[in-house]
Design an enzyme around this catalytic site. Structure first.
Site: not given
Ligand code: PEP
Length: 249
Positions: A14-16, A100, A102, A171, A177, A213, A234-235
């Site tokens: 997930n590039w956000k 998601h 967010e 999640e 994050g 994470s 994500g990251g």
């Molecule tokens: C996400 O954005 O779905 C996510 C899990 O982010 P991260 O891996 O950065 O925690």
């Protein structure tokens, strides 16, 4: 054959809201070059809307699939700023994230809206990746399973035929994050709960990803759990080598 063998692993990046055409070109090229060495795992990325065409052009024939981070619940019409599932299908998207955390937190997305988005995605032939998860205070007050059950309810109500065509991602909001991943045991407990709910309506083929994470050094232990079928990343998906190492795990 046990269920672990039947469910192929899936790792989605997930590039956000990150990247630009130049940085994406490098990342996509590195992913393309490294994908073949990863082995028997499905790999996908979910790019920001403006870059889905770029991802599509770059990833054709690579074995990596692509998708969006959100989708409109509406098929078409006067919905300024929205992007329909058929538009995503027009760019050969395989996936759309829905719900998601967010978007739930910053855009007030309700459980019902998330289910409507999942249905819209299915109608256009996309696979919705439905995200569920509790906040830190919900976890600390012992409400994780209540929250997950509430989030799943309008999806479960759609029935097995629809739910079997979805992917779910657990999640925990407190792990996204933050660098604070759930332990494999904590995640497994919730995954088993989600699986039980899905199986209660006969949806027994569903892949359930963990997100929060995930990094190259914790992926293997998470993936060793019987109900964790992969990850939503994500990251770490913004660095090709880290993302590929997670997929290789
Ligand atoms: C996400 O954005 O779905 C996510 C899990 O982010 P991260 O891996 O950065 O925690």
């Amino acid at each position: 054959m046990d269920t672990l063998q039947r469910r192929k692993r899936l790792v989605i990046g997930n590039w956000k809201m990150h990247g630009n055409q130049a940085s994406n070109a490098t990342l996509l090229e590195e992913l393309r070059a490294g994908a073949a060495s990863v082995g028997a795992c499905d790999i996908a990325i979910c790019a920001p809307f403006p870059y889905i065409g770029q991802a599509s052009a770059s990833l054709q024939g690579s074995g990596i699939t692509w998708g969006a981070q959100d989708v409109s619940p509406h098929a078409q019409g006067a919905y300024t700023g929205e992007v329909s599932a058929s538009m995503l299908a027009d760019f050969a998207c395989t996936w759309s994230l829905v719900g998601h955390s967010e978007r739930r937190a910053m855009h007030g997305e309700t459980d019902k809206l998330v289910a409507d988005k999942a249905v819209a995605a299915l109608s256009a032939g996309l696979t919705p990746v439905v995200c569920v998860g509790e906040t830190q205070s919900e976890q600390e007050s012992g409400h994780t399973s209540d929250v997950i059950a509430r989030q799943l309810a309008p999806l479960i109500a759609l029935g097995a035929q629809q739910v079997n065509r979805m992917v779910f991602a657990y999640e925990p909001v407190w792990a996204i994050g933050t660098g604070l991943s759930a332990t494999p045991e904590q995640a497994q407990e919730v995954h088993a709960f989600v699986r039980k709910r899905l199986e209660s309506i006969g949806a027994s083929q569903v892949r359930i990803l963990y997100g929060g994470s995930v990094k190259p050094d914790n992926a293997a232990n998470l993936f060793a759990m019987p109900d964790i079928d992969g990850a939503l990343v994500g990251g770490a998906s913004l660095k090709a080598q880290d993302f590929l190492r997670i997929a290789a795990a």
